[in-house]
Motif scaffolding. Structure first.
Motif, mmCIF file in Angstrom:
data_model
loop_
_atom_site.group_PDB
_atom_site.id
_atom_site.type_symbol
_atom_site.label_atom_id
_atom_site.label_comp_id
_atom_site.label_asym_id
_atom_site.label_seq_id
_atom_site.Cartn_x
_atom_site.Cartn_y
_atom_site.Cartn_z
ATOM 1 N N ILE A 1 0.885 -1.171 0.000
ATOM 2 C CA ILE A 1 0.000 0.000 0.000
ATOM 3 C C ILE A 1 0.916 1.213 0.000
ATOM 4 C CG2 ILE A 1 -2.060 -1.088 0.907
ATOM 5 C CD1 ILE A 1 -1.212 -0.097 3.698
ATOM 6 N N TYR B 1 2.493 5.024 0.146
ATOM 7 C CA TYR B 1 2.467 6.225 0.983
ATOM 8 C C TYR B 1 1.806 7.369 0.232
ATOM 9 C CZ TYR B 1 5.922 4.283 4.251
ATOM 10 O OH TYR B 1 6.571 3.532 5.179
ATOM 11 N N GLY C 1 7.813 3.594 -9.884
ATOM 12 C CA GLY C 1 7.979 2.490 -8.935
ATOM 13 C C GLY C 1 6.633 1.925 -8.494
ATOM 14 N N HIS C 2 5.696 2.837 -8.198
ATOM 15 C CA HIS C 2 4.361 2.375 -7.799
ATOM 16 C C HIS C 2 3.691 1.629 -8.949
ATOM 17 C CE1 HIS C 2 4.848 6.311 -5.532
ATOM 18 N NE2 HIS C 2 4.869 5.399 -4.584
ATOM 19 N N THR D 1 5.324 -2.066 -9.415
ATOM 20 C CA THR D 1 4.925 -3.125 -8.472
ATOM 21 C C THR D 1 3.504 -3.588 -8.790
ATOM 22 O OG1 THR D 1 6.134 -1.825 -6.801
ATOM 23 C CG2 THR D 1 4.993 -3.777 -6.034
ATOM 24 N N ALA E 1 0.307 -0.732 8.712
ATOM 25 C CA ALA E 1 0.313 -0.888 7.249
ATOM 26 C C ALA E 1 0.248 -2.364 6.835
ATOM 27 C CB ALA E 1 1.569 -0.254 6.666
ATOM 28 N N LEU E 2 1.072 -3.196 7.450
ATOM 29 C CA LEU E 2 1.114 -4.611 7.054
ATOM 30 C C LEU E 2 -0.233 -5.293 7.291
ATOM 31 C CD1 LEU E 2 4.681 -5.305 8.462
ATOM 32 C CD2 LEU E 2 4.019 -5.595 6.052
ATOM 33 N N ASN F 1 -3.023 -4.290 6.673
ATOM 34 C CA ASN F 1 -4.011 -4.047 5.611
ATOM 35 C C ASN F 1 -4.385 -5.324 4.873
ATOM 36 O OD1 ASN F 1 -3.317 -4.052 2.461
ATOM 37 N ND2 ASN F 1 -1.408 -3.689 3.561
ATOM 38 N N GLY G 1 8.782 -4.040 -3.352
ATOM 39 C CA GLY G 1 10.078 -3.625 -3.866
ATOM 40 C C GLY G 1 11.170 -4.076 -2.905
ATOM 41 N N ASP H 1 13.306 -2.620 -1.250
ATOM 42 C CA ASP H 1 13.516 -1.796 -0.061
ATOM 43 C C ASP H 1 12.615 -2.181 1.107
ATOM 44 O OD1 ASP H 1 11.536 -0.964 -1.917
ATOM 45 O OD2 ASP H 1 11.270 0.908 -0.815
ATOM 46 N N ILE H 2 11.524 -2.898 0.829
ATOM 47 C CA ILE H 2 10.604 -3.197 1.929
ATOM 48 C C ILE H 2 10.472 -4.699 2.165
ATOM 49 C CG2 ILE H 2 9.332 -1.023 1.767
ATOM 50 C CD1 ILE H 2 7.187 -2.402 0.145
ATOM 51 N N HIS I 1 8.282 -7.288 5.194
ATOM 52 C CA HIS I 1 7.328 -8.318 4.749
ATOM 53 C C HIS I 1 7.777 -9.736 5.056
ATOM 54 C CE1 HIS I 1 5.536 -4.981 2.492
ATOM 55 N NE2 HIS I 1 4.465 -5.730 2.413
ATOM 56 N N HIS J 1 10.980 -7.087 -6.116
ATOM 57 C CA HIS J 1 11.550 -6.673 -7.404
ATOM 58 C C HIS J 1 12.628 -5.622 -7.189
ATOM 59 C CE1 HIS J 1 9.642 -2.746 -7.381
ATOM 60 N NE2 HIS J 1 8.494 -3.313 -7.066
ATOM 61 N N TRP K 1 14.911 -2.069 -8.572
ATOM 62 C CA TRP K 1 14.592 -0.652 -8.772
ATOM 63 C C TRP K 1 14.994 -0.194 -10.159
ATOM 64 C CZ3 TRP K 1 14.227 3.646 -4.778
ATOM 65 C CH2 TRP K 1 13.352 3.238 -3.761
ATOM 66 N N TRP K 2 14.244 0.765 -10.662
ATOM 67 C CA TRP K 2 14.537 1.382 -11.952
ATOM 68 C C TRP K 2 15.454 2.588 -11.778
ATOM 69 C CZ3 TRP K 2 13.097 -0.484 -16.617
ATOM 70 C CH2 TRP K 2 12.106 -1.449 -16.639
ATOM 71 N N ILE L 1 16.885 7.507 -9.640
ATOM 72 C CA ILE L 1 15.705 8.377 -9.716
ATOM 73 C C ILE L 1 15.524 9.091 -8.383
ATOM 74 C CG2 ILE L 1 13.185 8.391 -9.916
ATOM 75 C CD1 ILE L 1 13.417 6.030 -11.819
HETATM 76 N N1 MSP Z 1 3.911 2.261 2.456
HETATM 77 C C1 MSP Z 1 5.023 1.407 2.235
HETATM 78 C C2 MSP Z 1 4.582 -0.008 1.951
HETATM 79 C C3 MSP Z 1 3.705 -0.609 2.975
HETATM 80 S S1 MSP Z 1 3.190 -2.186 2.516
HETATM 81 C C4 MSP Z 1 2.417 -2.817 3.833
HETATM 82 C C5 MSP Z 1 5.842 1.919 1.045
HETATM 83 N N2 MSP Z 1 5.235 2.771 0.246
HETATM 84 S S2 MSP Z 1 5.891 3.468 -1.007
HETATM 85 O O1 MSP Z 1 4.929 4.369 -1.568
HETATM 86 O O2 MSP Z 1 7.153 4.031 -0.685
HETATM 87 O O3 MSP Z 1 6.035 2.256 -1.977
HETATM 88 C C6 MSP Z 1 6.842 2.302 -2.925
HETATM 89 C C7 MSP Z 1 6.876 1.038 -3.766
HETATM 90 O O4 MSP Z 1 7.433 1.500 -4.977
HETATM 91 C C8 MSP Z 1 7.819 0.007 -3.178
HETATM 92 O O5 MSP Z 1 7.471 -1.304 -3.540
HETATM 93 C C9 MSP Z 1 9.152 0.415 -3.816
HETATM 94 O O6 MSP Z 1 10.063 -0.625 -3.954
HETATM 95 C C10 MSP Z 1 8.688 0.891 -5.174
HETATM 96 N N3 MSP Z 1 9.660 1.840 -5.726
HETATM 97 C C11 MSP Z 1 9.962 3.094 -5.332
HETATM 98 N N4 MSP Z 1 10.930 3.598 -6.171
HETATM 99 C C12 MSP Z 1 11.241 2.677 -7.100
HETATM 100 C C13 MSP Z 1 12.059 2.633 -8.260
HETATM 101 N N5 MSP Z 1 12.868 3.620 -8.612
HETATM 102 N N6 MSP Z 1 11.988 1.515 -9.035
HETATM 103 C C14 MSP Z 1 11.119 0.480 -8.747
HETATM 104 N N7 MSP Z 1 10.352 0.496 -7.681
HETATM 105 C C15 MSP Z 1 10.500 1.492 -6.741
HETATM 106 O O7 MSP Z 1 6.974 1.523 0.914
#
Ligand code: MSP
Length: 529
Positions: A17, A19, A27-28, A31, A251-252, A254, A280, A282-283, A287, A309, A311-312, A319
């Motif tokens: 979910i 932010y 990135g959003h 995923t 958050a988890l 959810n 992604g 980073d998280i 999980h 996964h 990152w781009w 980025i």
């Molecule tokens: N709120 C938390 C997740 C809670 S899940 C219970 C969060 N939110 S986020 O808005 O930051 O999510 C970002 C998602 O986009 C993550 O999966 C992250 O890996 C992905 N990406 C953010 N930047 C990215 C790139 N440059 N490339 C690919 N994915 C990236 O984390």
């Protein structure tokens, strides 16, 4: 045919979910796209799917963002959450649910989970002091920090501050050995916590092992602070409203709110445990460590798989907002069209690895693979049927020796694509379709059906039918990746709506079926721009 055709087992697929302190970026979109393709594939297999996405709306970071925008946090989150709903529409996501952590149903589930953990003796009151990064919503050990100009920074680059406050703790230490055991169970074991790709599994395992070694004598150091008193924008702790729940716990949770815990036991039994959490890299720790530990401690099963996964980067550069090179998915779709973007994102980079977004690569894939290999093949085949077969599909014909190679590839394709998607190998699934399309292009050149009209019309019909059958399989298996364009192709191929699932591929279309005039599926993109 794959033997999964009548498999109606329920299947719950989730995205993180997002932010709401930010606008949606690539990135959003990425995923959620992966989750969407898997969800659509499972539906084609006949599975019952619940595909969930949503927004993460609590915590200090969001509270701050609302304040900066001069807005009340609820009004702020209402506004930004909508951008993520809009993104789902722009990207063609087929999510069945959208959850916001500010919803009442979610607050009730958080409270229920908390109370269950208290009842099980998994939560105790203490106080927390340590280095905390607001930006990451995470604590760091002193050895993880670097210092510059009197400010300490986390490995993520976020500044940290020293925090001391009363806090509830979760007995994470108690669950770590059990997590390790489950990480290492063999494939197919129902208790295995399957972390993918393998490199991430090793990383998480090493992280837990080191923690256990380092804090072996004082396990409570591994326990997790799960409440805050320093801000209020969160879910209140049951019975102690001075505390709000740690945002990651909120958050988890959810995932089980949406699945029906505890208010709808029937739904929950149906959907839980999730087939897969897409995240992604980073998280991944949240999980694969915190989340399964909370669940096990509450007597619930962890999700079957977590896939992280990469990152781009953008034209080779990291980025970031400060560099001003954030990729806006809405602008991309407006410029290149939705399906070429969906295709490119999953084709270009092996899912699980980092990858680079470049216009040249995008244009190359679009022109070479979509417009040429697939689009032209469809156009040539369907134009010949229009002209030379009176716009009617030739009847099924026995395969000649020269049809065998293409036929074998096409027959094997649905099973192959399915096996790749079961492992989230999106790029390999697409590569398999492209390999078959290249074979079909070779076949049309060699068989030259345009030259057979006068000399051997029966063979011309047989060749065009082989090609039509191949295109039907390509279009069917590509639907999850490019839903709009493949619906157009299936229309042009005369495949009825009810016959677009994988199960229908076993039933040949009748000869004599009238076909509409073909129209181009993909436009070539000029390199300059
Ligand atoms: N709120 C938390 C997740 C809670 S899940 C219970 C969060 N939110 S986020 O808005 O930051 O999510 C970002 C998602 O986009 C993550 O999966 C992250 O890996 C992905 N990406 C953010 N930047 C990215 C790139 N440059 N490339 C690919 N994915 C990236 O984390």
């Amino acid at each position: 045919m794959p033997d999964t055709v009548s498999d109606r087992r329920p299947c719950f697929i989730t995205t993180p979910i997002y932010y709401v302190n930010d606008r949606p970026h690539i990135g959003h979109a990425y995923t959620s796209l992966a989750a969407d393709v898997l969800a659509r594939w499972r539906r084609l297999e006949g599975r019952d799917v619940f595909f969930l996405t949503g927004t993460d709306e609590h915590g200090q970071k969001v509270e701050k963002a609302a304040k900066d925008a001069g807005m009340d946090p609820q009004a702020f989150t209402d506004q930004v959450s909508q951008h993520f709903r809009d993104l789902a529409v722009t990207m063609g996501f087929s999510n069945d649910g959208f959850i916001r952590t500010t919803e009442e149903r979610h607050k009730r589930t958080c409270a229920a989970l908390w109370e269950k953990l208290v009842a099980n003796g998994e939560i105790y009151l203490g106080h927390y002091e340590g280095w905390y990064a607001v930006r990451d919503e995470a604590f760091y050990g002193p050895d993880e920090l670097t210092e510059r100009d009197g400010v300490r920074y986390a490995p993520s680059g976020a500044p940290v501050e020293w925090v001391r406050e009363p806090s509830y703790f979760f007995r994470l230490s108690k669950w770590l050995p059990e997590l390790l055991r489950r990480f290492d169970l063999p494939e197919g074991d129902p208790h295995r916590i399957d972390i993918q790709p393998e490199s991430r599994r090793n990383e998480v395992r090493a992280f837990v092992q080191n923690g256990l070694k380092e804090f072996g004598q004082t396990p409570e150091k591994l326990d997790l602070s799960i409440s805050r008193t320093s801000f209020t924008w969160g879910v209140k702790v049951p019975g102690d409203p001075a505390h709000v729940m740690y945002v990651w716990m909120d958050a988890l949770t959810n995932y089980i709110t949406a699945a029906g815990y505890p208010h709808d036991p029937e739904a929950f039994a149906r959907w839980w445990p999730a087939e897969i959490h897409f995240v992604g890299k980073d998280i991944v720790r949240f999980h694969t460590i915190y989340w399964p530990a909370f669940l096990l401690a509450a007597g619930l099963a962890p999700a079957k798989r977590v896939f992280a996964h990469g990152w781009w980067t953008n034209e080779g550069q990291k980025i970031s907002k400060s560099l001003g090179n954030v990729i806006d998915p809405v602008a991309l779709v407006a410029e290149f069209g939705l399906d070429p973007i969906r295709y490119f994102l999953l084709r270009e980079v092996p899912f699980g690895q980092d990858g680079d977004f470049s216009r040249a690569a995008l244009i190359g894939r679009n022109n070479g693979e979509l417009a040429n290999a697939l689009g032209n093949l469809a156009n040539r085949t369907l134009s010949l049927i229009q002209r030379n077969c009176d716009a009617k599909l030739p009847g099924p014909a026995a395969r000649a020796a020269s049809d065998a190679a293409l036929g074998a590839l096409v027959d094997a394709l649905p099973g192959q694509v399915g096996a790749h998607l079961d492992r989230q190998e999106f790029h390999l699934a697409l590569e398999a379709v492209m390999a078959a399309a290249r074979e079909a292009n070779g076949y049309i050149t060699v068989e030259a059906p345009w030259a057979l009209k006068k000399t051997d019309p029966a063979r011309m019909e047989a060749v065009l039918r082989q090609l039509h059958d191949a295109l039907r399989v390509f279009a069917t298996v590509l639907q999850p990746f490019m839903p709009t364009t493949m619906a157009k192709l299936l229309d042009q191929l005369g495949v009825p709506e009810a016959a677009r699932g994988l199960g229908a591929l076993g039933t040949p279309l009748p000869g004599g079926l009238p076909l509409p005039p073909p129209a181009p599926l993909f436009a070539k993109i000029e390199a300059a721009g």
